[in-house]
Write an enzyme that holds these catalytic residues in place. Structure first.
Site, PDB file in Angstrom:
ATOM      1  N   HIS A 116       0.828  -1.205   0.000  1.00 53.67           N
ATOM      2  CA  HIS A 116       0.000   0.000   0.000  1.00 53.67           C
ATOM      3  C   HIS A 116       0.861   1.253   0.000  1.00 53.67           C
ATOM      4  O   HIS A 116       1.905   1.329   0.638  1.00 53.67           O
ATOM      5  CB  HIS A 116      -1.022  -0.001   1.135  1.00 53.67           C
ATOM      6  CG  HIS A 116      -0.504   0.135   2.530  1.00 53.67           C
ATOM      7  ND1 HIS A 116      -0.280   1.352   3.130  1.00 53.67           N
ATOM      8  CD2 HIS A 116      -0.214  -0.804   3.467  1.00 53.67           C
ATOM      9  CE1 HIS A 116       0.113   1.169   4.383  1.00 53.67           C
ATOM     10  NE2 HIS A 116       0.170  -0.128   4.600  1.00 53.67           N
ATOM     11  N   ASP A 133       5.677   1.555   7.214  1.00 54.80           N
ATOM     12  CA  ASP A 133       4.289   1.168   6.962  1.00 54.80           C
ATOM     13  C   ASP A 133       3.634   2.134   5.986  1.00 54.80           C
ATOM     14  O   ASP A 133       3.047   3.119   6.406  1.00 54.80           O
ATOM     15  CB  ASP A 133       3.536   1.162   8.284  1.00 54.80           C
ATOM     16  CG  ASP A 133       2.100   0.694   8.167  1.00 54.80           C
ATOM     17  OD1 ASP A 133       1.738   0.114   7.133  1.00 54.80           O
ATOM     18  OD2 ASP A 133       1.324   0.942   9.108  1.00 54.80           O
ATOM     19  N   GLU A 153      -5.321   1.878   2.131  1.00 57.48           N
ATOM     20  CA  GLU A 153      -5.231   0.690   2.987  1.00 57.48           C
ATOM     21  C   GLU A 153      -5.467   1.095   4.437  1.00 57.48           C
ATOM     22  O   GLU A 153      -6.143   0.386   5.189  1.00 57.48           O
ATOM     23  CB  GLU A 153      -3.858   0.032   2.831  1.00 57.48           C
ATOM     24  CG  GLU A 153      -3.723  -1.321   3.538  1.00 57.48           C
ATOM     25  CD  GLU A 153      -3.257  -1.236   4.983  1.00 57.48           C
ATOM     26  OE1 GLU A 153      -3.176  -2.280   5.646  1.00 57.48           O
ATOM     27  OE2 GLU A 153      -2.980  -0.114   5.475  1.00 57.48           O
ATOM     28  N   GLU A 154      -4.893   2.235   4.818  1.00 59.91           N
ATOM     29  CA  GLU A 154      -4.984   2.667   6.204  1.00 59.91           C
ATOM     30  C   GLU A 154      -6.384   3.120   6.590  1.00 59.91           C
ATOM     31  O   GLU A 154      -6.646   3.384   7.758  1.00 59.91           O
ATOM     32  CB  GLU A 154      -3.984   3.807   6.456  1.00 59.91           C
ATOM     33  CG  GLU A 154      -2.523   3.431   6.270  1.00 59.91           C
ATOM     34  CD  GLU A 154      -1.993   2.491   7.337  1.00 59.91           C
ATOM     35  OE1 GLU A 154      -2.804   2.002   8.156  1.00 59.91           O
ATOM     36  OE2 GLU A 154      -0.781   2.248   7.352  1.00 59.91           O
ATOM     37  N   HIS A 211       2.421   3.763  13.230  1.00 55.92           N
ATOM     38  CA  HIS A 211       1.390   4.788  13.100  1.00 55.92           C
ATOM     39  C   HIS A 211       1.733   6.064  13.875  1.00 55.92           C
ATOM     40  O   HIS A 211       0.847   6.713  14.433  1.00 55.92           O
ATOM     41  CB  HIS A 211       0.028   4.254  13.526  1.00 55.92           C
ATOM     42  CG  HIS A 211      -0.585   3.359  12.502  1.00 55.92           C
ATOM     43  ND1 HIS A 211      -1.862   2.860  12.604  1.00 55.92           N
ATOM     44  CD2 HIS A 211      -0.108   2.872  11.331  1.00 55.92           C
ATOM     45  CE1 HIS A 211      -2.139   2.115  11.549  1.00 55.92           C
ATOM     46  NE2 HIS A 211      -1.073   2.111  10.761  1.00 55.92           N
TER      47      HIS A 211
END
Length: 579
Positions: free
Chosen positions: A306, A318, A352-353, A481
């Site tokens: 992603h 991420d 995606e998140e 995150h």
């Protein structure tokens, strides 16, 4: 400190990369977690010269060069690449330009991400026993005494007049903490045709919402638990129930909920006017698809990562690590040194998140004929966690009793990663298909899937630290995150002291010790996991029909009965499920 000022110079990065390459060479041979049967004679093995050449060609240096560009983009865009930001669009432009320079013809495919908003302020007024008007709020009033209630995001438009309120089971009055109100189906006995009054507590708001809807409630009022000063005010929550909501939900202050509760308990049968005006507007966003020019178009290997980050940070692990690894793999395949039997389709997903929106939209929108051409989906999400573990998705679901199996053939995908780690003398561990990454849309369609994963907010155990190094008691990615998921953390493997997942139960001395224990781990893990990721791309791209007749038969049978992969109640890991 501004993220841009944290970027390492090229010379410093070179030293770090050289150190990582040296530290991630062969070590003590470790016992592999799971053993599998061998390959057929038609298949590639980890000893294949071309396979080893491809893995070597997808170097850590190449990957981190792409991560550096993603950091540059984030630094110029308020330290984020979230899907609605300029950072996402510039990341997408970078991927497209890189692919074109390598000779690909990238396609921008659109996905629909409907935008929810309230078209007018909500209403929650007590009609009986004594009329009272409550003050509405929005996200800006979250956890503030400025409002009495706030609509939960994704609520539909609903207008209820003089509707009876019914407290569900499990409410703790007076509140002492740990309420399980509304967490079980049995709590909703008698709620049909009424507005459910539910106390905040130990299970997710969306769980309460979904159970109330299933029980026939006309609306949901979830009131703050009231057991501490921190659990008094209404809060804003942006989670989507599954299936989507057909009844509205609000979260109120403890005071409001308790007033309704006490009125009910005293036999006054409270009723309310309850009106919410939520609406969805279609919003189309691009993501990137690129295929190798060669390879059998009837046997497609989908390789995905992603492209977006969360709002809170640049997302260089991420999933900048997956994004960059795919770019390096695509460039290496375009070098002309490899002749693949099957077509490889690289995909950089969006949103995606926000709940796997782009990948799920893409997979669900495929015709059955297109689905039948996809042999496998490989998902690469987070390969450079500083406190990493070599996780492999448990494709056949037999590592733990409650692990769901993927579609038939997913065990073979697991085996391929396992074979690579075994050949390198490296141990790996299993992680279940839990619905938290972009494979979900494909397993929904019955496509075999798998991937490797370095870990996110899970806490590393002492046993894992003994096997993989790093710091027990800290998250696999202490910067998960957060703003510190940036290039400096990836290149050094040293999260800052204020990282949420760095020895969260320890003092400053414990945090310093954890930093030292995981220093260099991100690049070491990236080398090891990217090696397995690249081997699997080559394996499925070069092997002639790697799946058994049993797999093909199972996919045909699944089409007949409409069966696909496991059904995940919650998709994605962007908006944490609130409780």
């Amino acid at each position: 400190m501004n993220t841009a000022s944290k970027l390492l110079t090229a010379s410093a990065a070179s030293v770090l990369l050289a150190g990582a390459a040296a530290s991630s060479g062969s070590g003590a041979v470790q016992t592999v977690t799971k053993a599998h049967g061998g390959h057929g004679s038609h298949s590639v093995t980890p000893h294949d010269p071309q396979a080893k050449k491809f893995v070597k060609g997808v170097s850590v240096r190449d990957i981190t060069e792409h991560q550096t560009e993603l950091q540059r983009i984030a630094s110029l865009n308020d330290d984020t690449r979230e899907v609605f930001s300029n950072g996402y669009q510039e990341s997408l432009d970078y991927v497209v330009d890189t692919l074109r320079d390598a000779g690909y013809r990238p396609e921008l495919t659109q996905f629909n991400f409907p935008f929810w908003a309230e078209t007018q302020p909500p209403v929650l007024n007590r009609v009986a026993p004594t009329p009272k008007t409550y003050v509405p709020g929005d996200a800006a009033d979250s956890d503030q005494p400025t409002a009495d209630f706030i609509t939960m995001a994704n609520s539909p438009t609903v207008e209820l007049t003089n509707a009876p309120v019914f407290p569900v089971g499990g409410i703790v009055d007076p509140p002492t903490g740990g309420s399980a109100s509304g967490c079980a189906e049995a709590d909703y006995a008698g709620v049909s045709g009424k507005v459910a009054l539910v106390q905040r507590g130990t299970c997710a708001f969306v769980t309460k919402w979904s159970l109330a809807q299933a029980a026939g409630a006309t609306g949901v009022i979830i009131y703050n638990e009231g057991n501490t000063p921190a659990r008094q005010n209404p809060i804003f929550v942006d989670n989507q129930p599954d299936p989507p909501a057909t009844i509205a939900a609000v979260i109120t202050s403890y005071t409001l909920g308790n007033e309704l509760l006490q009125a009910y308990k005293s036999g006054q049968n409270p009723t309310v006017d309850f009106k919410v005006y939520g609406d969805f507007t279609d919003r189309f966003i691009p993501q990137v698809i690129a295929e190798t020019r060669g390879g059998d178009p009837n046997h497609v290997v989908v390789v995905g990562a992603h492209l977006d980050s969360v709002t809170a940070g640049p997302g260089i692990n991420d999933d900048g690590s997956g994004t960059a690894t795919l770019l390096a793999q695509a460039e290496e395949l375009a070098s002309g040194h490899y002749k693949l039997r099957n077509k490889v389709r690289f995909a950089w997903w969006g949103a995606e998140e926000n709940g796997l929106v782009g990948s799920t939209y893409y997979a669900h929108d495929l015709s059955q004929a297109e689905v039948d051409k996809i042999d496998v989906m490989l998902d690469y999400d987070m390969l450079a966690s500083p406190n990493y573990v070599r996780f492999v998705y448990d494709g056949d679901g037999n590592a733990e009793p409650d692990n769901p199996a993927g579609p038939e053939g997913s065990g073979k995908v697991e085996q391929v990663f396992d074979d690579w780690f075994t050949a390198q003398g490296l141990e790996s561990a299993r992680v279940p298909f839990d619905g938290r990454s972009d494979y979900v849309g494909f397993t929904d369609r019955g496509i075999p899937a798998g991937g490797v994963f370095a870990g996110a907010e899970g806490v590393k155990t002492a046993e894992e630290a003994a096997t993989y190094g790093g710091a027990a008691g800290s998250w696999y990615d202490p910067c998960y995150h957060q703003i510190c998921d940036n290039l400096i953390t990836v290149l050094t493997g040293v999260p800052p002291l204020d990282a949420e997942g760095l020895a969260p139960e320890g003092d400053d001395a414990a945090k310093h010790a954890a930093q030292r224990a995981m220093a260099g781990g991100a690049l070491k893990g990236l080398k090891e996991l990217a090696g397995a990721a690249s081997y699997a791309v080559y394996y499925f791209g070069a092997s002639k029909d790697p799946f058994s007749a049993k797999v093909h038969k199972a996919r045909k049978e699944a089409r007949k009965v409409g069966k696909a992969g496991p059904d995940f109640a919650w998709h994605g890991h962007g908006n944490r499920v609130r409780r």
